[in-house]
Design a protein around this motif. Sequence first.
Motif, PDB file in Angstrom:
ATOM      1  N   ARG A 372       0.642  -1.052  -0.228  1.00 45.93           N
ATOM      2  CA  ARG A 372      -0.355   0.068  -0.147  1.00 45.93           C
ATOM      3  C   ARG A 372       1.047   1.201   0.264  1.00 45.93           C
ATOM      4  O   ARG A 372       1.919   1.118   0.756  1.00 45.93           O
ATOM      5  CB  ARG A 372      -0.689   0.094   1.298  1.00 45.93           C
ATOM      6  CG  ARG A 372      -1.387   1.139   1.823  1.00 45.93           C
ATOM      7  CD  ARG A 372      -2.776   1.723   0.207  1.00 45.93           C
ATOM      8  NE  ARG A 372      -3.553   0.592   0.247  1.00 45.93           N
ATOM      9  CZ  ARG A 372      -4.524   0.872  -0.699  1.00 45.93           C
ATOM     10  NH1 ARG A 372      -4.182   1.567  -1.823  1.00 45.93           N
ATOM     11  NH2 ARG A 372      -5.682  -0.441  -1.051  1.00 45.93           N
ATOM     12  N   ASP A 373       0.702   2.380  -0.435  1.00 45.58           N
ATOM     13  CA  ASP A 373       1.355   3.370  -1.194  1.00 45.58           C
ATOM     14  C   ASP A 373       0.387   4.135  -1.073  1.00 45.58           C
ATOM     15  O   ASP A 373      -0.330   4.439  -2.062  1.00 45.58           O
ATOM     16  CB  ASP A 373       2.523   3.798  -1.812  1.00 45.58           C
ATOM     17  CG  ASP A 373       4.286   3.892  -1.470  1.00 45.58           C
ATOM     18  OD1 ASP A 373       3.685   4.781  -0.422  1.00 45.58           O
ATOM     19  OD2 ASP A 373       5.028   3.189  -2.011  1.00 45.58           O
ATOM     20  N   GLY A 374      -0.104   5.571  -0.701  1.00 46.76           N
ATOM     21  CA  GLY A 374      -0.177   6.885  -1.188  1.00 46.76           C
ATOM     22  C   GLY A 374      -0.035   7.125  -2.224  1.00 46.76           C
ATOM     23  O   GLY A 374      -1.210   7.640  -3.503  1.00 46.76           O
ATOM     24  N   MET A 375       1.087   7.417  -3.461  1.00 41.44           N
ATOM     25  CA  MET A 375       1.654   7.736  -4.386  1.00 41.44           C
ATOM     26  C   MET A 375       2.625   6.045  -5.131  1.00 41.44           C
ATOM     27  O   MET A 375       2.722   6.251  -5.763  1.00 41.44           O
ATOM     28  CB  MET A 375       1.852   9.036  -4.863  1.00 41.44           C
ATOM     29  CG  MET A 375       1.927   9.851  -6.168  1.00 41.44           C
ATOM     30  SD  MET A 375       1.190   9.020  -7.164  1.00 41.44           S
ATOM     31  CE  MET A 375      -0.588  10.430  -6.584  1.00 41.44           C
ATOM     32  N   ASN A 376       3.952   7.066  -4.415  1.00 41.79           N
ATOM     33  CA  ASN A 376       5.424   6.649  -4.514  1.00 41.79           C
ATOM     34  C   ASN A 376       5.114   7.204  -6.066  1.00 41.79           C
ATOM     35  O   ASN A 376       5.547   6.921  -7.690  1.00 41.79           O
ATOM     36  CB  ASN A 376       5.092   4.792  -5.437  1.00 41.79           C
ATOM     37  CG  ASN A 376       6.454   4.286  -5.359  1.00 41.79           C
ATOM     38  OD1 ASN A 376       7.553   4.644  -5.886  1.00 41.79           O
ATOM     39  ND2 ASN A 376       6.368   3.239  -4.579  1.00 41.79           N
ATOM     40  N   LEU A 377       6.575   8.272  -5.751  1.00 45.75           N
ATOM     41  CA  LEU A 377       7.285   9.032  -6.639  1.00 45.75           C
ATOM     42  C   LEU A 377       8.805   8.445  -7.640  1.00 45.75           C
ATOM     43  O   LEU A 377       8.988   8.823  -8.413  1.00 45.75           O
ATOM     44  CB  LEU A 377       7.626  10.303  -5.677  1.00 45.75           C
ATOM     45  CG  LEU A 377       6.537  11.043  -5.363  1.00 45.75           C
ATOM     46  CD1 LEU A 377       7.171  12.178  -4.259  1.00 45.75           C
ATOM     47  CD2 LEU A 377       5.350  11.350  -6.388  1.00 45.75           C
TER      48      LEU A 377
END
Length: 474
Positions: A372-377
């Motif tokens: 799970r990741d908010g975005m992942n830049l």
Amino acid sequence: MAPEQTDFLVIANRLPVDRLVAADGEVSWRTSPGGLVTALEPVMKLRGGAWIGWHGASDEELDDFEHDGLRLVPVPLSEQEVEDYYEGFSNGTLWPLYHDVVVTPEYHREWWDAYVTVNRRFAEKAASLAAPGAVVWVQDYQLQLVPQMLRELRPDLLIGFFLHIPFPPTELFQQLPWRRQILEGLLGADLVGFQMPGGAQNFARLVRQRVGHRTVKDTVFLPDGRKVIAKAYPISIDARGFEQLSRTPEVIARAQEIRDSLGNPRHVLIGIDRLDYTKGLPQRLRAFGELVSDGVIDVDDAVFVQVATPSRERVHQYRVLRDDINRLVGRINGDMGRIGQQPIQYLHTSYPREEMAAMYRAADVMVVTPLRDGMNLVAKEYIATRWDDRGALVLSEFAGAAGELKQAFQVNPHDINGMKQAMVDAMQASPVDLRKRMRALRKQVMENDIERWAKTFLDELAAVRDLGPSDGDD
């Protein structure tokens, strides 16, 4: 003497700098790596203003200072507050709760008390620095009470809040003993930004259920006539800056050096992550190890480079994860490696942007498979460096970026067989297919960069003020 007031304030847990101490004891500062700093530094330079945050050392008070054109305002934390507010409530309670309870959150009243105390300190500092009617942009999960506290102190301010991590579904958030206080804290903002539409919807649903306010689509109507907007603003990167860096002769030469040092295999796969239990590192490494042990790929043909940047090493779960990863890598390399050729190159350290860009350029396949990741830049940085339209991205469908990066080889990171197949598909795809995918990915990332993200958020925050308290109400 009263501090100079400013029209624009950013409030974040950390200042955007790290302290360097030279051999002779002289102290200097350098800009920190990391998504939040990368995101906001260009905005701060463009708009001026000040950044409020902790400077990273406990039990120390520092005066305001300037670094690289930014006015920085340190907020002190005691050693006990670092333990309870930061390592405790922020990273032992909120972080796992907001990441699908990948590990079990802990709920301790003394952690919550410290969280309230520190949030109030940040709010009071901002209240003293903000000019009349100033714009204040509060960042992330460590400071979710600041908007309401600041509004009580300074109702004249225009307050935005952005959450950089996922916002959990109702069923998980309701575990939190202080759920109503967190929701009311966020409702102090005029605009609450999330990475994904689902996060905004979860927030609105909880506000209806737990606080009792009326909501219509993305608007929350408060009893005092004020409105709060809750919307998604997917964050991005300085895409052009990353591309320009990756085009420099030094980075191009370093990328070739990296491939040479790996023995010039046909396929270089790479993962670059903070060492965090949300990033899915054991599943990813296990999938690659099985491809080698199954004979699907040969150690002479493919190598996996995994960079795991040290993170929160004082938190127990992170130390356990570090030891687990070390054992897993050792077992895979011990079972399947040969002298001079190991299937996994594991690097537990951090690197400057130039070296990261060279690693991206050296890799044929980037593997980004968080649970799970908010975005992942990192996924977007890899794409920005692929100016020749080569390369492939294997991406978890549970990263926020998956909603935008639809041409990636998307996977469920819990499905080891599916992950193995996606890696094989990425390695075996035709050059024509890869170019087609990468061109589409690059169009998305280059057109929706960090500047556009910040401008969109701040423009819509300003528009909230223009609406007035009654417009749009029924």
